[in-house]
Design a protein around this motif. Structure first.
Motif, PDB file in Angstrom:
ATOM      1  N   GLU A 168     -22.141 -27.482 -43.103  1.00  0.00           N
ATOM      2  CA  GLU A 168     -22.399 -27.189 -44.507  1.00  0.00           C
ATOM      3  C   GLU A 168     -21.101 -27.065 -45.302  1.00  0.00           C
ATOM      4  O   GLU A 168     -20.990 -27.579 -46.415  1.00  0.00           O
ATOM      5  N   SER A 169     -20.094 -26.407 -44.735  1.00  0.00           N
ATOM      6  CA  SER A 169     -18.836 -26.254 -45.460  1.00  0.00           C
ATOM      7  C   SER A 169     -18.104 -27.591 -45.591  1.00  0.00           C
ATOM      8  O   SER A 169     -17.471 -27.867 -46.614  1.00  0.00           O
ATOM      9  N   ILE A 170     -18.229 -28.429 -44.580  1.00  0.00           N
ATOM     10  CA  ILE A 170     -17.618 -29.760 -44.650  1.00  0.00           C
ATOM     11  C   ILE A 170     -18.314 -30.580 -45.734  1.00  0.00           C
ATOM     12  O   ILE A 170     -17.665 -31.228 -46.556  1.00  0.00           O
ATOM     13  N   GLU A 171     -19.632 -30.532 -45.753  1.00  0.00           N
ATOM     14  CA  GLU A 171     -20.396 -31.267 -46.768  1.00  0.00           C
ATOM     15  C   GLU A 171     -20.101 -30.746 -48.169  1.00  0.00           C
ATOM     16  O   GLU A 171     -19.944 -31.528 -49.108  1.00  0.00           O
ATOM     17  N   ASP A 172     -19.997 -29.439 -48.324  1.00  0.00           N
ATOM     18  CA  ASP A 172     -19.665 -28.858 -49.630  1.00  0.00           C
ATOM     19  C   ASP A 172     -18.297 -29.329 -50.108  1.00  0.00           C
ATOM     20  O   ASP A 172     -18.117 -29.661 -51.281  1.00  0.00           O
ATOM     21  N   GLY A 173     -17.328 -29.357 -49.202  1.00  0.00           N
ATOM     22  CA  GLY A 173     -15.992 -29.839 -49.549  1.00  0.00           C
ATOM     23  C   GLY A 173     -16.018 -31.301 -49.960  1.00  0.00           C
ATOM     24  O   GLY A 173     -15.348 -31.701 -50.927  1.00  0.00           O
TER      25      GLY A 173
ATOM     26  N   LYS B  65     -18.605 -32.939 -51.245  1.00  0.00           N
ATOM     27  CA  LYS B  65     -19.257 -33.032 -52.556  1.00  0.00           C
ATOM     28  C   LYS B  65     -18.310 -32.596 -53.672  1.00  0.00           C
ATOM     29  O   LYS B  65     -18.302 -33.186 -54.758  1.00  0.00           O
ATOM     30  N   LYS B  66     -17.491 -31.581 -53.411  1.00  0.00           N
ATOM     31  CA  LYS B  66     -16.531 -31.105 -54.406  1.00  0.00           C
ATOM     32  C   LYS B  66     -15.527 -32.206 -54.745  1.00  0.00           C
ATOM     33  O   LYS B  66     -15.238 -32.456 -55.921  1.00  0.00           O
ATOM     34  N   VAL B  67     -15.007 -32.849 -53.726  1.00  0.00           N
ATOM     35  CA  VAL B  67     -14.037 -33.931 -53.957  1.00  0.00           C
ATOM     36  C   VAL B  67     -14.708 -35.100 -54.678  1.00  0.00           C
ATOM     37  O   VAL B  67     -14.152 -35.649 -55.637  1.00  0.00           O
ATOM     38  N   MET B  68     -15.883 -35.475 -54.237  1.00  0.00           N
ATOM     39  CA  MET B  68     -16.575 -36.600 -54.861  1.00  0.00           C
ATOM     40  C   MET B  68     -16.956 -36.293 -56.305  1.00  0.00           C
ATOM     41  O   MET B  68     -17.016 -37.194 -57.148  1.00  0.00           O
ATOM     42  N   GLY B  69     -17.199 -35.023 -56.617  1.00  0.00           N
ATOM     43  CA  GLY B  69     -17.493 -34.629 -57.988  1.00  0.00           C
ATOM     44  C   GLY B  69     -16.315 -34.873 -58.921  1.00  0.00           C
ATOM     45  O   GLY B  69     -16.487 -35.104 -60.113  1.00  0.00           O
ATOM     46  N   LYS B  70     -15.113 -34.841 -58.391  1.00  0.00           N
ATOM     47  CA  LYS B  70     -13.910 -35.095 -59.196  1.00  0.00           C
ATOM     48  C   LYS B  70     -13.743 -36.575 -59.510  1.00  0.00           C
ATOM     49  O   LYS B  70     -13.086 -36.937 -60.479  1.00  0.00           O
ATOM     50  N   VAL B  71     -14.326 -37.420 -58.679  1.00  0.00           N
ATOM     51  CA  VAL B  71     -14.192 -38.856 -58.861  1.00  0.00           C
ATOM     52  C   VAL B  71     -14.994 -39.323 -60.078  1.00  0.00           C
ATOM     53  O   VAL B  71     -14.561 -40.176 -60.829  1.00  0.00           O
ATOM     54  N   GLY B  72     -16.138 -38.732 -60.270  1.00  0.00           N
ATOM     55  CA  GLY B  72     -16.992 -39.140 -61.372  1.00  0.00           C
ATOM     56  C   GLY B  72     -17.877 -40.301 -60.982  1.00  0.00           C
ATOM     57  O   GLY B  72     -17.597 -41.030 -60.043  1.00  0.00           O
ATOM     58  N   LYS B  73     -18.936 -40.444 -61.723  1.00  0.00           N
ATOM     59  CA  LYS B  73     -19.897 -41.501 -61.417  1.00  0.00           C
ATOM     60  C   LYS B  73     -19.503 -42.785 -62.124  1.00  0.00           C
ATOM     61  O   LYS B  73     -19.183 -42.787 -63.306  1.00  0.00           O
ATOM     62  N   LYS B  74     -19.555 -43.860 -61.393  1.00  0.00           N
ATOM     63  CA  LYS B  74     -19.265 -45.175 -61.946  1.00  0.00           C
ATOM     64  C   LYS B  74     -20.587 -45.877 -62.214  1.00  0.00           C
ATOM     65  O   LYS B  74     -21.367 -46.119 -61.305  1.00  0.00           O
ATOM     66  N   ASP B  75     -20.855 -46.167 -63.488  1.00  0.00           N
ATOM     67  CA  ASP B  75     -22.120 -46.806 -63.840  1.00  0.00           C
ATOM     68  C   ASP B  75     -22.126 -48.298 -63.531  1.00  0.00           C
ATOM     69  O   ASP B  75     -23.125 -48.851 -63.122  1.00  0.00           O
TER      70      ASP B  75
ATOM     71  N   ARG C 268      -8.720 -30.515 -38.287  1.00  0.00           N
ATOM     72  CA  ARG C 268      -9.089 -30.210 -39.673  1.00  0.00           C
ATOM     73  C   ARG C 268     -10.479 -29.580 -39.775  1.00  0.00           C
ATOM     74  O   ARG C 268     -10.719 -28.757 -40.648  1.00  0.00           O
ATOM     75  N   ILE C 269     -11.405 -29.998 -38.898  1.00  0.00           N
ATOM     76  CA  ILE C 269     -12.769 -29.474 -39.000  1.00  0.00           C
ATOM     77  C   ILE C 269     -13.059 -28.356 -37.999  1.00  0.00           C
ATOM     78  O   ILE C 269     -14.148 -27.789 -38.027  1.00  0.00           O
TER      79      ILE C 269
END
Length: 86
Positions: A61-66, A68-78, A54-55
């Protein structure tokens, strides 16, 4: 039912003793424990190979960007649930 095959392997005596001891501790036969250990080992290798493929050819950098993109969809839990706290 699956056809059963016999596999004979040579292992050091101390390893055999450890396997027997662990099998007894787990409450299973030597054969059952050996099947479990082989299956677990093969699964670990298969999983590692899957992620290597897969990698392959990707930069950190591209792995980290991917990621961050997925984690951005999860949303922040306060609020952290009580059951999830250390």
């Amino acid at each position: 039912m699956n056809k059963k095959n016999v596999l004979t392997i040579r292992i050091p005596e101390d390893l055999k003793e450890r396997i027997e001891k662990t099998a007894a501790t787990q409450g299973v036969s030597l054969n059952q424990f050996a099947l479990y250990a082989f299956t677990r080992g093969i699964s670990d290798i298969d999983t590692a190979n899957f992620f290597k493929k897969r990698i392959q050819g990707k930069t950190n950098e591209s792995i980290e960007d991917g990621f961050k993109k997925v984690m951005g969809k999860v949303g922040k839990k306060d609020k952290i649930p009580t059951w999830d706290k250390l």
